[in-house]
Design an enzyme around this catalytic site. Structure first.
Site, PDB file in Angstrom:
ATOM      1  N   ASP A  80      -1.029   0.344 -29.167  1.00 30.44           N
ATOM      2  CA  ASP A  80      -1.127   1.439 -28.199  1.00 30.44           C
ATOM      3  C   ASP A  80       0.028   2.383 -28.501  1.00 30.44           C
ATOM      4  O   ASP A  80       1.185   2.039 -28.295  1.00 30.44           O
ATOM      5  CB  ASP A  80      -1.031   0.852 -26.779  1.00 30.44           C
ATOM      6  CG  ASP A  80      -0.923   1.926 -25.695  1.00 30.44           C
ATOM      7  OD1 ASP A  80      -1.002   3.133 -26.017  1.00 30.44           O
ATOM      8  OD2 ASP A  80      -0.758   1.538 -24.517  1.00 30.44           O
ATOM      9  N   TRP A  91       2.702  -1.131 -19.545  1.00 31.79           N
ATOM     10  CA  TRP A  91       1.472  -0.840 -20.298  1.00 31.79           C
ATOM     11  C   TRP A  91       1.066  -2.025 -21.156  1.00 31.79           C
ATOM     12  O   TRP A  91      -0.131  -2.326 -21.276  1.00 31.79           O
ATOM     13  CB  TRP A  91       1.628   0.431 -21.131  1.00 31.79           C
ATOM     14  CG  TRP A  91       1.907   1.637 -20.291  1.00 31.79           C
ATOM     15  CD1 TRP A  91       2.986   2.476 -20.388  1.00 31.79           C
ATOM     16  CD2 TRP A  91       1.116   2.156 -19.200  1.00 31.79           C
ATOM     17  NE1 TRP A  91       2.901   3.465 -19.434  1.00 31.79           N
ATOM     18  CE2 TRP A  91       1.778   3.295 -18.701  1.00 31.79           C
ATOM     19  CE3 TRP A  91      -0.082   1.765 -18.600  1.00 31.79           C
ATOM     20  CZ2 TRP A  91       1.284   4.046 -17.629  1.00 31.79           C
ATOM     21  CZ3 TRP A  91      -0.580   2.507 -17.534  1.00 31.79           C
ATOM     22  CH2 TRP A  91       0.103   3.630 -17.063  1.00 31.79           C
ATOM     23  N   LYS A 129       0.083  12.558 -23.648  1.00 29.80           N
ATOM     24  CA  LYS A 129       1.523  12.450 -23.840  1.00 29.80           C
ATOM     25  C   LYS A 129       2.016  13.273 -25.045  1.00 29.80           C
ATOM     26  O   LYS A 129       3.099  13.786 -25.013  1.00 29.80           O
ATOM     27  CB  LYS A 129       1.943  10.991 -24.006  1.00 29.80           C
ATOM     28  CG  LYS A 129       1.335  10.071 -22.946  1.00 29.80           C
ATOM     29  CD  LYS A 129       2.275   9.667 -21.868  1.00 29.80           C
ATOM     30  CE  LYS A 129       1.600   9.023 -20.675  1.00 29.80           C
ATOM     31  NZ  LYS A 129       0.966   7.733 -20.934  1.00 29.80           N
TER      32      LYS A 129
HETATM   33  C1  LIG Z   1       0.412   6.557 -20.167  1.00 34.36           C
HETATM   34  C2  LIG Z   1       0.211   5.337 -20.955  1.00 34.36           C
HETATM   35  C3  LIG Z   1      -0.922   4.523 -20.787  1.00 34.36           C
HETATM   36  C4  LIG Z   1      -2.004   4.838 -19.792  1.00 34.36           C
HETATM   37  O1  LIG Z   1      -2.775   5.864 -20.273  1.00 34.36           O
HETATM   38  P1  LIG Z   1      -4.092   6.375 -19.524  1.00 34.36           P
HETATM   39  O2  LIG Z   1      -4.614   7.375 -20.500  1.00 34.36           O
HETATM   40  O3  LIG Z   1      -3.647   6.948 -18.224  1.00 34.36           O
HETATM   41  O4  LIG Z   1      -4.996   5.228 -19.341  1.00 34.36           O
HETATM   42  C5  LIG Z   1      -1.041   3.414 -21.594  1.00 34.36           C
HETATM   43  N1  LIG Z   1      -0.113   3.095 -22.500  1.00 34.36           N
HETATM   44  C6  LIG Z   1       0.998   3.840 -22.669  1.00 34.36           C
HETATM   45  C7  LIG Z   1       1.996   3.448 -23.692  1.00 34.36           C
HETATM   46  C8  LIG Z   1       1.184   4.982 -21.909  1.00 34.36           C
HETATM   47  O5  LIG Z   1       2.287   5.736 -22.078  1.00 34.36           O
END
Ligand SMILES: *Cc1c(COP(=O)(O)O)cnc(C)c1O
Length: 362
Positions: free
Chosen positions: A175, A108, A199
């Protein structure tokens, strides 16, 4: 209205979209039929109706309350997932001739780096790629001439997590898709936090942004409307039609978290779940952890079997115990037990019991 119930008990370790509390799903299902006695389904209601505006306001207020978001910050619910956040964050913080600094802690983080490169200069300060992202790099210097530093606080795929946020002399972007609301954080350290909802916050389809308003509007860029945080702030996250259902379910889930006792209470349970699982991974001679102990993720513990010959037996065993979703990410292999907020301690005990059973029979 009659209850809608599940037919089967599953211990859901899915990495995302992931487990949500049963009572949240119940209320969400009811709102699909009729929302708060209005005679309308939530799905057929205007996003400009006072009923939905209330939902949006409540969801934003709960984010602020649960994370103790200080004055001067705005909370937004937008679309595009964290993957659009990679680009959006750079677009709103990287000056026209400036650069962004990144720490590469896996898939990511690499995605964020890739998107930022489409806009301008990127400096990767440190990377754990040399050991397949099994640790969090430390001891790098943050350049004072970069426009921001970007971190991925929890590395969902590899199972590492920043347990200390480095002190940062430049704007800090993070993020937090897979660890937001899992533990207390000091929002004032960050200029921008973003997280895909699926998540720890709700169903897929909305993305939360927590942004320091003062930090915006300094890039000299002409930002496309949908990516323009100041514009989205001025429109209260309703520049266009927001994803009403995901935002409603996120609101229900945040209410659930508040009733649970808030972030400190869920953190305590998350720590207990992680201690139980890692304790068994370390004790049981058939298993081993794959990341540096001090960087282990509380949300996504990863582990492998020492003897791959046991794979078929082990896989059969946990599946028969009603466990779902612990196969590792396709890029890593092994096992990953994602233990998001709604996963009860009891589900972790079931997994640990399976590990003990395997040892007995080995
Ligand atoms: C799942 C995840 C993403 C991707 O997220 P999307 O909403 O599918 O774009 C990005 N960063 C992290 C840390 C993630 O766990």
């Amino acid at each position: 209205m009659s209850n809608i119930t599940m037919t089967k008990k599953v211990h859901n370790y899915s990495a995302g979209p992931c487990i949500l509390p049963a009572e949240v799903m119940q209320k969400a299902a009811e709102a699909c039929i009729e929302f708060n006695g209005s005679g309308l389904s939530l799905l057929e209601m205007s996003h400009r109706s006072s009923a939905f505006v209330d939902v949006m306001e409540k969801a934003r207020a709960l984010v602020k309350e649960l994370l103790h978001v200080p004055a001067g910050y705005q909370v937004l619910f937008l679309q595009g997932g964290a993957s659009l956040g990679f680009y959006l964050s750079a677009m709103n913080f990287m000056k026209k001739d400036g650069k962004g600094a990144y720490v590469n802690t896996g898939t990511w983080a690499a995605g964020a780096i890739k998107e930022a490169k489409k806009l301008g200069k990127v400096e990767v300060l440190a990377s754990s790629e040399d050991k397949n992202f099994s640790y969090i790099p430390k001891g790098y210097t943050i350049p004072s001439d970069a426009d921001y530093l970007h971190l991925t606080t929890n590395n969902t795929i590899f199972g590492t997590q920043f347990h200390d946020i480095p002190s940062c002399p430049i704007p800090l972007i993070s993020d937090m898709s897979s660890d937001i609301f899992s533990k207390t954080i000091d929002v004032s350290k960050f200029d921008l936090i973003y997280a895909g909802a699926q998540k720890n916050m709700g169903p897929a389809g909305s993305t939360v942004y927590i942004v320091k308003e003062d930090a915006l509007g300094k890039t000299g860029r002409d930002i496309p409307s949908m990516l323009d945080l100041p514009l989205q702030i001025s429109k209260d996250s309703m520049y266009n039609t927001p994803p009403v259902f995901p935002i409603y379910v996120a609101m229900l889930n945040l209410e659930w978290l508040k009733d649970f006792g808030g972030v400190p209470a869920i953190q305590k349970r998350n720590e207990a779940k992680a201690a139980l699982l890692y304790g068994e991974v370390d004790r049981n001679p058939l298993f081993k952890g794959v990341v540096a102990t001090e960087d282990r993720s509380l949300m996504n513990p990863t582990f492998v079997l020492n003897d791959e010959a046991l794979t078929a037996r082990w896989d059969k065993m946990w599946k028969e115990a009603g466990i779902s979703g612990i196969a590792g990410h396709r890029s890593v292999g092994g096992y990953r037990a994602s233990m998001y907020n709604a996963l009860p301690l009891e589900s972790v005990q079931v997994l640990v019991n399976c590990m003990k059973e395997l040892e007995k029979g080995a």
